[in-house]
Design a protein around this motif. Structure first.
Motif, PDB file in Angstrom:
ATOM      1  N   GLN A  59      60.883  14.749  40.689  1.00  0.00           N
ATOM      2  CA  GLN A  59      60.833  14.895  42.142  1.00  0.00           C
ATOM      3  C   GLN A  59      61.018  16.335  42.621  1.00  0.00           C
ATOM      4  OE1 GLN A  59      62.871  11.711  44.296  1.00  0.00           O
ATOM      5  NE2 GLN A  59      62.862  10.532  42.395  1.00  0.00           N
ATOM      6  N   LYS A  60      61.267  17.262  41.704  1.00  0.00           N
ATOM      7  CA  LYS A  60      61.371  18.673  42.098  1.00  0.00           C
ATOM      8  C   LYS A  60      60.074  19.434  41.841  1.00  0.00           C
ATOM      9  CE  LYS A  60      66.319  18.767  41.618  1.00  0.00           C
ATOM     10  NZ  LYS A  60      67.475  19.173  40.845  1.00  0.00           N
ATOM     11  N   GLU A  61      59.078  18.738  41.298  1.00  0.00           N
ATOM     12  CA  GLU A  61      57.767  19.361  41.079  1.00  0.00           C
ATOM     13  C   GLU A  61      57.102  19.662  42.421  1.00  0.00           C
ATOM     14  OE1 GLU A  61      55.926  20.420  38.471  1.00  0.00           O
ATOM     15  OE2 GLU A  61      57.370  19.818  36.939  1.00  0.00           O
ATOM     16  N   LYS A  62      56.414  20.782  42.481  1.00  0.00           N
ATOM     17  CA  LYS A  62      55.740  21.231  43.700  1.00  0.00           C
ATOM     18  C   LYS A  62      54.775  20.158  44.232  1.00  0.00           C
ATOM     19  CE  LYS A  62      53.072  25.144  45.424  1.00  0.00           C
ATOM     20  NZ  LYS A  62      52.385  26.390  45.085  1.00  0.00           N
ATOM     21  N   ILE A  63      54.025  19.536  43.339  1.00  0.00           N
ATOM     22  CA  ILE A  63      53.048  18.506  43.754  1.00  0.00           C
ATOM     23  C   ILE A  63      53.761  17.372  44.499  1.00  0.00           C
ATOM     24  CG2 ILE A  63      51.501  16.686  42.897  1.00  0.00           C
ATOM     25  CD1 ILE A  63      50.740  18.629  40.631  1.00  0.00           C
ATOM     26  N   TRP A  64      54.911  16.949  43.986  1.00  0.00           N
ATOM     27  CA  TRP A  64      55.672  15.859  44.616  1.00  0.00           C
ATOM     28  C   TRP A  64      56.166  16.311  45.997  1.00  0.00           C
ATOM     29  CZ3 TRP A  64      56.252  10.814  44.168  1.00  0.00           C
ATOM     30  CH2 TRP A  64      57.282  10.193  44.903  1.00  0.00           C
ATOM     31  N   ILE A  65      56.797  17.471  46.035  1.00  0.00           N
ATOM     32  CA  ILE A  65      57.389  17.968  47.276  1.00  0.00           C
ATOM     33  C   ILE A  65      56.320  18.135  48.358  1.00  0.00           C
ATOM     34  CG2 ILE A  65      58.544  19.965  48.341  1.00  0.00           C
ATOM     35  CD1 ILE A  65      60.038  20.266  45.569  1.00  0.00           C
ATOM     36  N   GLU A  66      55.177  18.701  47.988  1.00  0.00           N
ATOM     37  CA  GLU A  66      54.132  18.981  48.976  1.00  0.00           C
ATOM     38  C   GLU A  66      53.336  17.756  49.418  1.00  0.00           C
ATOM     39  OE1 GLU A  66      51.750  22.105  47.321  1.00  0.00           O
ATOM     40  OE2 GLU A  66      53.276  23.640  47.733  1.00  0.00           O
ATOM     41  N   ASN A  67      53.245  16.750  48.543  1.00  0.00           N
ATOM     42  CA  ASN A  67      52.351  15.627  48.849  1.00  0.00           C
ATOM     43  C   ASN A  67      53.011  14.267  49.032  1.00  0.00           C
ATOM     44  OD1 ASN A  67      49.708  17.055  48.584  1.00  0.00           O
ATOM     45  ND2 ASN A  67      50.535  17.449  46.551  1.00  0.00           N
ATOM     46  N   TYR A  68      54.193  14.059  48.447  1.00  0.00           N
ATOM     47  CA  TYR A  68      54.728  12.696  48.400  1.00  0.00           C
ATOM     48  C   TYR A  68      56.166  12.537  48.875  1.00  0.00           C
ATOM     49  CZ  TYR A  68      50.646  12.395  45.370  1.00  0.00           C
ATOM     50  OH  TYR A  68      49.386  12.467  44.864  1.00  0.00           O
ATOM     51  N   LYS A  69      56.925  13.628  48.930  1.00  0.00           N
ATOM     52  CA  LYS A  69      58.349  13.557  49.254  1.00  0.00           C
ATOM     53  C   LYS A  69      58.571  12.857  50.593  1.00  0.00           C
ATOM     54  CE  LYS A  69      62.427  16.453  49.588  1.00  0.00           C
ATOM     55  NZ  LYS A  69      62.945  17.801  49.697  1.00  0.00           N
ATOM     56  N   GLU A  70      59.639  12.063  50.650  1.00  0.00           N
ATOM     57  CA  GLU A  70      60.070  11.372  51.864  1.00  0.00           C
ATOM     58  C   GLU A  70      59.035  10.387  52.403  1.00  0.00           C
ATOM     59  OE1 GLU A  70      61.885  13.990  54.725  1.00  0.00           O
ATOM     60  OE2 GLU A  70      62.814  15.169  53.125  1.00  0.00           O
ATOM     61  N   LEU A  78      53.349   4.317  42.981  1.00  0.00           N
ATOM     62  CA  LEU A  78      54.044   5.360  42.225  1.00  0.00           C
ATOM     63  C   LEU A  78      53.432   5.524  40.837  1.00  0.00           C
ATOM     64  CD1 LEU A  78      57.729   4.646  43.275  1.00  0.00           C
ATOM     65  CD2 LEU A  78      56.351   6.648  43.910  1.00  0.00           C
ATOM     66  N   ILE A  79      53.094   4.403  40.213  1.00  0.00           N
ATOM     67  CA  ILE A  79      52.460   4.452  38.895  1.00  0.00           C
ATOM     68  C   ILE A  79      51.105   5.168  39.001  1.00  0.00           C
ATOM     69  CG2 ILE A  79      51.371   3.007  37.107  1.00  0.00           C
ATOM     70  CD1 ILE A  79      53.782   1.028  37.602  1.00  0.00           C
ATOM     71  N   SER A  80      50.336   4.837  40.018  1.00  0.00           N
ATOM     72  CA  SER A  80      49.035   5.495  40.222  1.00  0.00           C
ATOM     73  C   SER A  80      49.203   6.993  40.479  1.00  0.00           C
ATOM     74  CB  SER A  80      48.295   4.854  41.400  1.00  0.00           C
ATOM     75  OG  SER A  80      47.952   3.526  41.084  1.00  0.00           O
ATOM     76  N   ILE A  81      50.224   7.363  41.237  1.00  0.00           N
ATOM     77  CA  ILE A  81      50.493   8.779  41.514  1.00  0.00           C
ATOM     78  C   ILE A  81      50.791   9.514  40.205  1.00  0.00           C
ATOM     79  CG2 ILE A  81      52.185  10.369  42.542  1.00  0.00           C
ATOM     80  CD1 ILE A  81      52.329   8.314  44.922  1.00  0.00           C
ATOM     81  N   MET A  82      51.578   8.897  39.323  1.00  0.00           N
ATOM     82  CA  MET A  82      51.898   9.538  38.037  1.00  0.00           C
ATOM     83  C   MET A  82      50.676   9.683  37.148  1.00  0.00           C
ATOM     84  SD  MET A  82      55.681   8.250  36.882  1.00  0.00           S
ATOM     85  CE  MET A  82      55.661   6.573  37.501  1.00  0.00           C
ATOM     86  N   ILE A  83      49.800   8.708  37.172  1.00  0.00           N
ATOM     87  CA  ILE A  83      48.593   8.778  36.339  1.00  0.00           C
ATOM     88  C   ILE A  83      47.634   9.845  36.877  1.00  0.00           C
ATOM     89  CG2 ILE A  83      46.514   7.481  35.695  1.00  0.00           C
ATOM     90  CD1 ILE A  83      48.470   5.052  35.392  1.00  0.00           C
ATOM     91  N   THR A  84      47.548   9.950  38.193  1.00  0.00           N
ATOM     92  CA  THR A  84      46.702  10.960  38.818  1.00  0.00           C
ATOM     93  C   THR A  84      47.280  12.363  38.649  1.00  0.00           C
ATOM     94  OG1 THR A  84      46.044   9.306  40.449  1.00  0.00           O
ATOM     95  CG2 THR A  84      45.550  11.584  40.982  1.00  0.00           C
TER      96      THR A  84
END
Length: 115
Positions: A59-70, A78-84
């Motif tokens: 959850q500290k990865e830039k991709i997570w913070i910019e696109n998915y956080k909160e 979530l599984i699809s997000i990890m595969i993508t």
């Protein structure tokens, strides 16, 4: 046979791989960044880890913070997000026939390899 979900640029992952190599156990390296797991493979790993998908996400990865956080996502989303975005998958992961661990701590890896 054991599997290691490995990222060569990650020090924890390289340390885990070194422990695996010195264990003389048979294992397979899964280069999950270049060959992401399928939905079914990731579900199987999560089941062996016995954790919800959100706990496998970095959850500290830039991709997570910019696109998915909160935001709220279903487990399937979530599984699809990890595969993508496989960079979001926590590493390293050691997988056996019966179970799996997030292998960031040397002591956990050593205990896992004793089984």
């Amino acid at each position: 046979m054991l599997q290691i979900f490995h990222n060569n640029r990650c020090g924890k992952s390289r340390n885990c791989l070194a422990l695996l190599e010195s264990s003389e156990k048979e294992f397979e390296i899964v280069s999950y960044l270049t060959t992401p797991p399928t939905i079914d493979e990731l579900k199987a790993v999560l089941q062996k880890l016995n954790i919800p998908p959100i706990e496998l996400i970095r959850q500290k990865e830039k991709i997570w913070i910019e696109n998915y956080k909160e935001q709220n996502f279903t487990e399937q989303e979530l599984i699809s997000i990890m595969i993508t975005n496989p960079i979001l998958i926590e590493r390293p992961i050691l997988v056996s026939e019966e179970k799996a661990i997030i292998a960031r701590e040397e002591a956990k890896v050593i205990d896992f390899l004793k089984q």
